[in-house]
Motif scaffolding. Structure first.
Motif, PDB file in Angstrom:
ATOM      1  N   LYS B  51      70.597  55.360 -66.909  1.00 51.22           N
ATOM      2  CA  LYS B  51      70.995  55.233 -65.499  1.00 51.22           C
ATOM      3  C   LYS B  51      72.439  54.766 -65.431  1.00 51.22           C
ATOM      4  O   LYS B  51      72.879  53.925 -66.214  1.00 51.22           O
ATOM      5  CB  LYS B  51      70.082  54.247 -64.761  1.00 51.22           C
ATOM      6  N   ILE B  52      73.172  55.330 -64.480  1.00 52.88           N
ATOM      7  CA  ILE B  52      74.602  55.007 -64.358  1.00 52.88           C
ATOM      8  C   ILE B  52      74.829  54.271 -63.043  1.00 52.88           C
ATOM      9  O   ILE B  52      74.411  54.745 -61.983  1.00 52.88           O
ATOM     10  CB  ILE B  52      75.461  56.296 -64.416  1.00 52.88           C
ATOM     11  N   ILE B  91      64.351  50.365 -63.283  1.00 55.67           N
ATOM     12  CA  ILE B  91      65.389  49.753 -62.445  1.00 55.67           C
ATOM     13  C   ILE B  91      65.589  48.281 -62.842  1.00 55.67           C
ATOM     14  O   ILE B  91      66.726  47.824 -63.002  1.00 55.67           O
ATOM     15  CB  ILE B  91      64.999  49.834 -60.943  1.00 55.67           C
ATOM     16  N   ARG B  92      64.484  47.565 -63.027  1.00 53.81           N
ATOM     17  CA  ARG B  92      64.591  46.144 -63.394  1.00 53.81           C
ATOM     18  C   ARG B  92      65.289  45.996 -64.750  1.00 53.81           C
ATOM     19  O   ARG B  92      66.103  45.101 -64.940  1.00 53.81           O
ATOM     20  CB  ARG B  92      63.199  45.505 -63.434  1.00 53.81           C
ATOM     21  N   LYS B  93      64.974  46.919 -65.653  1.00 61.78           N
ATOM     22  CA  LYS B  93      65.611  46.855 -66.971  1.00 61.78           C
ATOM     23  C   LYS B  93      67.104  47.167 -66.852  1.00 61.78           C
ATOM     24  O   LYS B  93      67.929  46.547 -67.526  1.00 61.78           O
ATOM     25  CB  LYS B  93      64.934  47.852 -67.918  1.00 61.78           C
ATOM     26  N   LYS B  94      67.422  48.112 -65.988  1.00 60.72           N
ATOM     27  CA  LYS B  94      68.834  48.459 -65.784  1.00 60.72           C
ATOM     28  C   LYS B  94      69.598  47.253 -65.215  1.00 60.72           C
ATOM     29  O   LYS B  94      70.708  46.934 -65.653  1.00 60.72           O
ATOM     30  CB  LYS B  94      68.925  49.664 -64.828  1.00 60.72           C
ATOM     31  N   LEU B  95      68.981  46.572 -64.256  1.00 66.14           N
ATOM     32  CA  LEU B  95      69.610  45.384 -63.664  1.00 66.14           C
ATOM     33  C   LEU B  95      69.831  44.315 -64.740  1.00 66.14           C
ATOM     34  O   LEU B  95      70.867  43.654 -64.771  1.00 66.14           O
ATOM     35  CB  LEU B  95      68.737  44.830 -62.532  1.00 66.14           C
ATOM     36  N   GLU B  96      68.845  44.237 -65.632  1.00 66.27           N
ATOM     37  CA  GLU B  96      68.952  43.267 -66.720  1.00 66.27           C
ATOM     38  C   GLU B  96      70.081  43.666 -67.680  1.00 66.27           C
ATOM     39  O   GLU B  96      70.881  42.833 -68.089  1.00 66.27           O
ATOM     40  CB  GLU B  96      67.606  43.246 -67.449  1.00 66.27           C
ATOM     41  N   LEU B  97      70.154  44.962 -67.996  1.00 64.89           N
ATOM     42  CA  LEU B  97      71.208  45.443 -68.894  1.00 64.89           C
ATOM     43  C   LEU B  97      72.593  45.174 -68.311  1.00 64.89           C
ATOM     44  O   LEU B  97      73.532  44.846 -69.032  1.00 64.89           O
ATOM     45  CB  LEU B  97      71.056  46.960 -69.128  1.00 64.89           C
ATOM     46  N   ASP B  98      72.697  45.331 -66.991  1.00 63.47           N
ATOM     47  CA  ASP B  98      73.993  45.106 -66.327  1.00 63.47           C
ATOM     48  C   ASP B  98      74.258  43.621 -66.076  1.00 63.47           C
ATOM     49  O   ASP B  98      75.332  43.264 -65.585  1.00 63.47           O
ATOM     50  CB  ASP B  98      74.041  45.854 -64.983  1.00 63.47           C
ATOM     51  N   GLY B  99      73.280  42.801 -66.377  1.00 59.54           N
ATOM     52  CA  GLY B  99      73.450  41.355 -66.184  1.00 59.54           C
ATOM     53  C   GLY B  99      73.535  40.958 -64.727  1.00 59.54           C
ATOM     54  O   GLY B  99      74.239  40.008 -64.369  1.00 59.54           O
ATOM     55  N   ILE B 100      72.854  41.712 -63.871  1.00 57.19           N
ATOM     56  CA  ILE B 100      72.914  41.426 -62.433  1.00 57.19           C
ATOM     57  C   ILE B 100      71.829  40.413 -62.057  1.00 57.19           C
ATOM     58  O   ILE B 100      70.634  40.675 -62.236  1.00 57.19           O
ATOM     59  CB  ILE B 100      72.754  42.724 -61.612  1.00 57.19           C
ATOM     60  N   PRO B 101      72.240  39.275 -61.531  1.00 57.01           N
ATOM     61  CA  PRO B 101      71.248  38.298 -61.103  1.00 57.01           C
ATOM     62  C   PRO B 101      70.715  38.696 -59.727  1.00 57.01           C
ATOM     63  O   PRO B 101      71.488  38.895 -58.788  1.00 57.01           O
ATOM     64  CB  PRO B 101      72.074  37.007 -61.005  1.00 57.01           C
ATOM     65  N   TYR B 102      69.405  38.880 -59.595  1.00 53.66           N
ATOM     66  CA  TYR B 102      68.859  39.258 -58.288  1.00 53.66           C
ATOM     67  C   TYR B 102      67.615  38.444 -57.990  1.00 53.66           C
ATOM     68  O   TYR B 102      66.977  37.904 -58.897  1.00 53.66           O
ATOM     69  CB  TYR B 102      68.578  40.765 -58.223  1.00 53.66           C
TER      70      TYR B 102
END
Lengths: 329, 360
Positions: B51-52, B91-102
């Motif tokens: 995912k980009i 999606i959750r894994k992508k957020l984790e890869l990007d280091g996005i705190p949500y």
């Protein structure tokens, strides 16, 4: 801000370029008017900047006086290129003013006596792989010129065709009233003699009016007065043919059906003769390029003209011309 | 560098109100492709690694949260997506890869709609998103301020504007019902939305609505939504507006610009042009842009000024230059938007988008 449909169509054309290419465009003109048009269309602001100027030269203005106005958009744009803030100018404005603004702010290439306005036009292909467009110059930068200037036009036209049309050895013809070398008066006879002996030019001899649209020559050389009349005649004939075809369809059902069957062919013919496809006409002979679009240009034509300008800059057309002129001396 | 006058420091007895940032997912955070059935399927089964994200978005989200927390206020990041929960894992894994705190993520139960035979609801997102926004609001601290982020593919500008107007008390239940019925929201969902709307506090909490112009929709299209909606062409522009609002620091803008240059092929000229575009569209005054640009030029992120711009900057400092847009657009609107005009304009576009494979 020049042209019959400026600034709307010019801005729309540039907006299209900004979405489809990475060409950096500088729009020169009234910032608030340009912005108002931009916001109404799809565009990519990353590739567009605006150079504000309050003034614009009208299509019917006397060029010599008009180019004295330093805040006219054309003059501001040409100066920006001369100062290295941009690489080429594209304008659909007053042709005379374009040529004079270039003459005033751009340096003429070393060895070149007069600049020329060149134009591409559709022609018949004589062999497979031949470009469907030919180049004719001069079509309006000069009125009359001497043999030496015609030879220089041939050098410039050849260099442009080599770079833009990717023809390794473009066939150059001299527009004349007969194919024999003694035809056309003193200037053309002398030009013919020089071109025949000129190294690096693939001279194919005189070309008559009926051969203009055939594939014999890739570059046609002529005086500005003659070139302009010839070019407008080609445009006029194609427009009239299209109008006649359309009118015929309205008269009889049988003709309409026939035209329907031929519609794809007619559309191809129309596309071939449509000036908007070819962008604009370069003014050759200066260190920088100005691509002059048709005054009636709409967004599509402007877009193609910007692409031609970018291609000419990337392919270093002025440098190619300078090298060709240096080599010929 | 201080971009605007500092607010009165919060007293210990009254902490600063939390900041609620609500994000759409596809085309706002992720560069999801669903123009064709094939790309839609590919997106659905894509792994997190494939995912980009939209350039600069991850840094923007992180910076929003970090800046708020540095200033002693809580920043909560929520995602509201009309995608089905089945893609939630990726999606959750992508957020984790990007280091996005949500702090939360909501998906639309598309399978449930299919099971109930509510096929129209698959493509209608206004009711779903409004309901989720209201639910999130009810769970948030009542004094929370909000920033909303969407894109020009779906009806985000309409959904967010309706939400903001209801929170502000500019739009009552009756006109909201009429609007929702007009855009053919499921009547059951309309009742749910109205119920939730009447329970949220009447507080003008939405500061700005940012619309990522992923489709390059003409910015003039959003004029009907008023100055609260800010259409931006890239996240550098979004960061600049947020910095002027005091929600980001100059360092954050620099970082986002640097990411665009290093990872997405942006040049100093492209960033320059983006900044100028914001000024011309009235989201930034020329003096504010000059103040912001100077340190960015010093870092090499923006190109050095030409003699012409140096002259203009000097005139700005001396107060002799009055550009045509010397004032930025006001942020707050006096009342509810003209939703009749908006719907008249949005609905044909929405139908067209639906016909061409996009989501209305």
């Amino acid at each position: 801000m020049g042209g019959d449909h400026a600034p709307d169509e010019v801005v729309k054309g540039v907006a299209q370029v900004s979405l489809a290419t990475d060409i950096e465009c500088v729009l020169v003109g009234d910032e608030s008017r340009i912005q108002a048009v931009l916001e109404g269309v799809s565009y990519n602001p990353e590739h567009i900047s605006i150079l504000h100027s309050r003034d614009a030269i009208g299509m019917a203005e006397e060029p010599r006086e008009a180019v004295k106005r330093r805040d006219a958009s054309l003059v501001v744009g040409v100066r920006a290129v001369a100062e290295g803030r941009a690489d080429a100018v594209v304008s659909a404005g007053n042709t005379g003013a374009c040529i004079l603004a270039c003459a005033k702010h751009f340096r003429v290439l070393r060895g070149i006596r007069r600049a020329a306005l060149a134009s591409v036009y559709p022609r018949q292909r004589e062999h497979p792989g031949q470009d469907s467009l030919a180049l004719i110059l001069d079509v309006g930068a000069t009125v009359r010129c001497d043999a030496e200037e015609l030879v220089q036009f041939a050098v410039m036209g050849s260099a442009y065709a080599r770079r833009i049309s990717k023809v390794s050895s473009p066939a150059v013809g001299l527009l004349n009233m007969g194919s024999e070398e003694m035809k056309g008066g003193e200037t053309l006879v002398e030009a013919h003699r020089r071109l025949r002996q000129f190294p690096g030019i693939n001279f194919v001899g005189n070309v008559e009016g009926n051969e203009l649209v055939r594939g014999r020559a890739d570059v046609i050389v002529c005086e500005g007065f003659v070139g302009n009349v010839a070019l407008k005649l080609i445009e006029g004939v194609s427009e009239v043919l299209y109008d006649i075809t359309s009118a015929a369809g309205e008269r009889r059902v049988a003709w309409r059906l026939g035209l329907r069957l031929l519609s794809r062919g007619i559309e191809r013919l129309r596309a071939l003769t449509d000036y908007t496809q070819y962008g604009g006409s370069p003014i050759l002979g200066f260190e920088h390029l100005l691509i002059k679009c048709h005054g009636r240009s709409e967004a599509h034509a402007i877009r193609n003209a910007v692409k031609v300008a970018a291609k000419a800059v990337r392919d270093r057309v002025p440098a190619e011309i300078a090298d060709a002129v240096t080599a010929s001396r | 560098m201080r971009l605007r006058r500092a607010r009165t420091p919060p007293t210990p007895s009254r902490p600063a109100p939390p900041l609620l940032c609500r994000w759409d997912l596809d085309k706002t955070y992720l560069r999801s492709e669903f123009d064709t059935l094939r790309s839609l399927l590919r997106t659905a089964f894509e792994k997190a690694e494939d995912k980009i994200d939209v350039p600069g978005v991850a840094e923007l989200i992180k910076a929003l949260k970090a800046t708020a927390e540095r200033r002693g206020r809580t920043a909560l990041v929520y995602f509201v997506s009309a995608s089905p929960p089945q893609i939630g894992g990726a999606i959750r894994k992508k957020l984790e890869l990007d280091g996005i705190p949500y702090d939360g993520i909501v998906f639309k139960d598309q399978l449930g709609h299919i099971k109930r035979g509510k096929l129209r609801n698959l493509r209608e997102h206004v009711g779903f998103k409004l309901a989720e926004l209201f639910r999130g609001r009810l769970e948030a601290p009542p004094d929370a301020r909000e920033l909303l982020f969407g894109d020009d593919w779906e009806s985000d500008s309409l959904i967010y504007s309706l939400y903001a107007d209801i929170l502000a008390g500019h739009l009552a239940a009756a006109p909201l019902t009429a609007i929702l019925m007009r855009i053919r929201v499921d009547p059951l969902l309309v009742a749910e939305v109205i119920d939730l709307a009447t329970r949220v506090s009447g507080r003008d909490a939405v500061e700005r609505i940012f619309i990522n112009l992923e489709r390059r929709t003409p910015p003039a299209t959003f004029r009907l939504f008023g100055p609260r909606v800010v259409p931006t062409f890239n996240y550098f522009q979004t960061a600049v507006v947020l910095a002027v609002m005091g929600r980001l620091r100059l360092e954050d803008v620099t970082r986002i610009g640097t990411v665009l240059v290093e990872r997405s092929g942006y040049t100093a000229r492209r960033l320059d042009n983006s900044l100028d575009d914001l000024v011309r569209r009235g989201y930034l005054t020329l003096p504010a842009a000059e103040r912001l640009a100077a340190p960015l030029r010093a870092t090499g992120l923006l190109s050095l000024p030409t003699p012409r711009t140096r002259w203009r900057r000097m005139l700005v400092r001396l107060g002799r230059w009055r550009p045509r847009r010397s004032k930025a657009r006001p942020v707050t609107s006096a009342g509810a938007l003209d939703y009749d005009a908006i719907l008249a304009r949005v609905q044909p576009a929405a139908r067209h988008a639906a016909a061409s494979g996009g989501t209305p």
